[in-house]
Write an enzyme that holds these catalytic residues in place. Sequence first.
Site, PDB file in Angstrom:
ATOM      1  CB  CYS A  34     -40.488   0.220   6.851  1.00 38.24           C
ATOM      2  SG  CYS A  34     -39.534   0.896   8.000  1.00 38.24           S
ATOM      3  CG  ASP A 437     -55.364 -18.809 -29.642  1.00 35.93           C
ATOM      4  OD1 ASP A 437     -55.150 -17.899 -30.244  1.00 35.93           O
ATOM      5  OD2 ASP A 437     -54.566 -19.602 -29.233  1.00 35.93           O
TER       6      ASP A 437
END
Length: 487
Positions: A34, A437
């Site tokens: 599971c 940037d």
Amino acid sequence: MHEDAERCARAVKARDARFDGWFFTAVVTTRIYCRPSCPVAPPKVENMRFYPSAAAAQQAGFRACKRCRPDASPGSPLWHHRADSVAKAMRLIADGVVDREGVPGLAARLGYSVRQVERQLVAELGAGPLALARAQRAQTARLLIETTALPMAEVALAAGFASVRAFNETVREVFGLSPTELRARRRGPAGGVPGVLSLRLPFRAPLHPDNLFGHLAATAVPGVEEWRDGAYRRTLRLPHGHGVVSLRPGGDHVACLLALADLRDLSIAIARCRRMLDLDADPVAVDEQLAADPLLRPLVRRAPGRRVPGTADAEEFAVRAVLGQQVSTAAARTHAGRLVLAAGEPVPDDGGLTHLFPTPAALLELDPSALAVPGARRDAFTGLVRALAEGRIDLGAGADWAEARAGLAALPGLGPWTVEVIAMRALGDPDAFIPSDLGVRAAARALGLPATPAALTGRARAWRPWRAYAVQHLWATGDHAVNRLPA
């Protein structure tokens, strides 16, 4: 993590979905495995066994739980924020390399012998490349069985099985049901648009969709991408043909509609969409580390689960990054749209999509003087396209990030900004950082962070290895279309 049994057991008892995909829990009394968040009552700790992959659990003789469907868990984030050979191998397997080229092809791409690759994967994942590819084929088969009305023989071929017999045996072994029984369990008949697969792409919560889908929509290249009816749509160049995908943010999943020229490309298309949307990230780990910085904390708390927008085609993005140097988003879209009309391959679509983005080989045949950009950028474009077409720079799923950066930086006209943007969005490096940037610097200044590249880089050491996510938070402080979902 699977080796820390106590921690794994606590996650299973808490049904903690954050660990889905990190490990798998097998129960020795039921022979079922599971995901940690399985809704079934947790077994006794002494009956639990933990595995690092679904393939390892399958090899140990466990079959997938019918309730929690562990084979459909989000992928482990390890394979997307690591740059070592095992992580590269997992990205290549997800991209279908073993099915197309076999294990020798995978080993050749990694620069190792077959034996070395087998040993490394078994040591870390408990399964070799063939078993991992087999687990992927089983999941693809299940998707086709449950979402289409295709005859089983066609499902077997599309999922990559060599024979119907191997397909039947694998499905029964992995899911505990025959293909026919699996199809009978689906809820209602296969419906929707003929030829279109309707899928749900899971992710680890939380997910903040605004900048993720906003960025893809705002920078969309006409003919290749579009935002339509609340979904991002684009064409896909795939190994066996083309595809068209529609991706719509939902509550606990991303709704995905896929139209493929060849169903053998299904698992590859899904893997590329997941990388484009950064769906295998671990947002809790990222947010915890970034929020440790008191100046970033308000941004993280305001938008938890922010992802890094990626790309479905790394070479395409690199070309677009060069075209977009020092111009507006609208101008970059215009330049890229011209390339698409000049060299893209037409594809059919009921919406506004018309072409695949041109390959580097096709772009190499264009007259660069026709590009309405400065000469230096034309030279950068030509140099990049030639390097990609000749295979001198690898930006694919198994690319070495350091080598790719070095190769890009050696090309004329590709400075640190362009190289890091490509590393961030095309290579998927979660630690890519662009301190030069203008948007990053403006946001840093407004927050009280250092604004010079050198000083900001120094401050950002504490954000590693998640600096690309910090960039998304900094960019999001600006008023730009990339930061919001289209109306």
